[in-house]
Design an enzyme around this catalytic site. Structure first.
Site, PDB file in Angstrom:
ATOM      1  CG  ASP A 263      -1.774   1.229   1.320  1.00 54.58           C
ATOM      2  OD1 ASP A 263      -2.403   1.557   0.306  1.00 54.58           O
ATOM      3  OD2 ASP A 263      -1.813   1.898   2.385  1.00 54.58           O
ATOM      4  CB  SER A 264       0.187   4.763  -0.715  1.00 57.63           C
ATOM      5  OG  SER A 264      -1.021   4.780   0.023  1.00 57.63           O
TER       6      SER A 264
ATOM      7  CD  GLU B  86      -1.983   8.334   7.118  1.00 57.28           C
ATOM      8  OE1 GLU B  86      -0.964   8.971   7.329  1.00 57.28           O
ATOM      9  OE2 GLU B  86      -2.024   7.286   6.422  1.00 57.28           O
TER      10      GLU B  86
ATOM     11  CB  CYS C  49     -10.008   5.108   0.228  1.00 52.89           C
ATOM     12  SG  CYS C  49      -8.484   5.738   0.956  1.00 52.89           S
ATOM     13  CB  THR C  50      -6.350   1.571   2.405  1.00 48.70           C
ATOM     14  OG1 THR C  50      -5.824   2.887   2.204  1.00 48.70           O
ATOM     15  CG2 THR C  50      -5.885   0.654   1.312  1.00 48.70           C
ATOM     16  CG  HIS C  51      -6.490   5.756   5.110  1.00 49.75           C
ATOM     17  ND1 HIS C  51      -5.739   5.184   4.114  1.00 49.75           N
ATOM     18  CD2 HIS C  51      -5.608   6.382   5.939  1.00 49.75           C
ATOM     19  CE1 HIS C  51      -4.459   5.468   4.321  1.00 49.75           C
ATOM     20  NE2 HIS C  51      -4.362   6.184   5.420  1.00 49.75           N
TER      21      HIS C  51
ATOM     22  CB  CYS D  58      -2.792   1.054  -2.556  1.00 54.43           C
ATOM     23  SG  CYS D  58      -2.961   2.793  -2.896  1.00 54.43           S
ATOM     24  CG  ASN D  59      -9.266   1.235  -2.665  1.00 56.32           C
ATOM     25  OD1 ASN D  59     -10.335   0.800  -3.049  1.00 56.32           O
ATOM     26  ND2 ASN D  59      -8.786   0.962  -1.468  1.00 56.32           N
ATOM     27  CB  THR D  60      -4.536   5.271  -5.332  1.00 56.24           C
ATOM     28  OG1 THR D  60      -5.380   5.935  -4.386  1.00 56.24           O
ATOM     29  CG2 THR D  60      -4.041   6.251  -6.363  1.00 56.24           C
TER      30      THR D  60
ATOM     31  CE1 TYR E 218       2.865   5.609  -3.253  1.00 51.35           C
ATOM     32  CE2 TYR E 218       1.732   3.773  -4.289  1.00 51.35           C
ATOM     33  CZ  TYR E 218       2.871   4.295  -3.706  1.00 51.35           C
ATOM     34  OH  TYR E 218       3.993   3.514  -3.577  1.00 51.35           O
ATOM     35  N   GLY E 219      -2.826   9.073  -3.646  1.00 50.96           N
ATOM     36  CA  GLY E 219      -4.138   9.511  -4.148  1.00 50.96           C
ATOM     37  C   GLY E 219      -4.178  10.876  -4.792  1.00 50.96           C
TER      38      GLY E 219
HETATM   39  N1  DGL Z   1      -3.990   3.772   0.113  1.00 50.38           N
HETATM   40  C1  DGL Z   1      -4.673   4.822  -0.601  1.00 50.38           C
HETATM   41  C2  DGL Z   1      -5.913   4.239  -1.305  1.00 50.38           C
HETATM   42  O1  DGL Z   1      -6.455   3.223  -0.914  1.00 50.38           O
HETATM   43  C3  DGL Z   1      -5.054   5.965   0.302  1.00 50.38           C
HETATM   44  C4  DGL Z   1      -3.887   6.804   0.739  1.00 50.38           C
HETATM   45  C5  DGL Z   1      -3.171   7.472  -0.420  1.00 50.38           C
HETATM   46  O2  DGL Z   1      -3.702   8.421  -1.032  1.00 50.38           O
HETATM   47  O3  DGL Z   1      -2.079   7.035  -0.726  1.00 50.38           O
HETATM   48  O4  DGL Z   1      -6.355   4.790  -2.268  1.00 50.38           O
END
Ligand code: DGL
Length: 268
Positions: A10-11, A152, A184-186, A73-75, A42-43
């Protein structure tokens, strides 16, 4: 091959929502997690940069002899799944398709909402996948950039969270959707606040779905680890292991040990 670990990246810290579900469903598997904490988020980055970073993360994990790669990571899943599938000779999965399949099973009125980072929403990866499986579905999507820093900072509930949730999800409120994908992971950590505002709407958490998908792919390929003792967990980060540990323990609800700082190819 069965004894080898599963790689997850993940990012940053957010992909721990995915690791947690995989560990729950596959407790005997060894897991190696990479969080690219030096380059998160990453987003907000261009597709080109996200693909470049994702290739570097995947290459690092591949060198650790993983038997399967999970893009948590979704992005990164939105933008680099196809590239990584072509590059690696092992199964590679991302979070988009499992999330979409769950949403399609959940919706009754065929109206689905999607929330994610700017890059995920802009890529239209979720919308395109939904439409390819059922073109009749009405899709509404929105980027919610403040959700990541809220999580976060550990601000998961309370006035600030409620105001941000309302600001982003106002448009969904009377839109008629019956299902909302947390893309999104969060976002699973904001489930309670989101559910309170989106009363009666079903929330789809792609972390649970990707764990099921991981199990299915391992078993279809004869890759399930048959050992009887519990699997190990090793964590690699590209920056600030202490911060990763602090926030990560909120995500996982248990202590994080075995954490190492590394440099990825592009950072050297
Ligand atoms: N892990 C990213 C996602 O799931 C969220 C955090 C980021 O923007 O890197 O899209």
């Amino acid at each position: 091959m069965q004894q080898k670990p599963i790689g997850i990246f993940d990012s940053g810290v957010g992909g721990l929502t995915v690791l947690k579900e995989i560990a729950k469903l596959l407790p005997n598997e060894d897991l190696i997690y990479l969080g690219d904490t030096a380059r998160v988020p990453y987003g907000i980055r261009s597709a080109e940069t996200v693909v470049k970073y994702s290739i570097e993360c995947a290459a690092f994990l591949f060198r650790k002899q993983i038997k399967m790669l999970v893009i948590a990571c979704n992005t990164s899943s939105s933008l680099s799944l196809e590239v990584l599938k072509k590059r690696l000779p092992i199964p590679v999965i991302g979070v988009i398709e499992p999330g979409v399949r769950a949403a399609l099973k959940t919706t009754k009125n065929e109206k689905i909402g999607i929330i994610g980072t700017e890059a995920t929403i802009q890529s239209e990866a979720y919308t395109k996948k939904i439409k390819s499986l059922n073109p009749k579905i009405v899709v509404i999507s929105k980027a919610c950039p403040l959700f990541v820093p809220l999580v976060e900072e550990g601000i998961l509930e309370g006035i600030i969270t409620d105001l941000v949730v309302e600001r982003y999800l106002k448009d969904f409120k009377n839109s008629g959707i019956d299902t909302l994908i947390l893309g999104c992971t969060h976002y699973p950590l904001l489930k309670r606040a989101i559910q309170k505002y989106m009363d009666g709407i079903k929330l789809v958490d792609s972390a649970e779905e990707i764990a099921q998908e991981t199990k299915l792919i391992l078993s279809n390929n004869g890759l399930i680890n048959t050992k009887s003792d519990s699997g190990s967990q090793i964590f690699y980060v590209t920056d600030a292991p202490d911060r990763f540990k602090k926030i990560g323990e909120i995500f996982l609800n248990h202590e994080i040990k075995n954490i190492f700082k590394i440099l990825l190819e592009g950072e050297k």
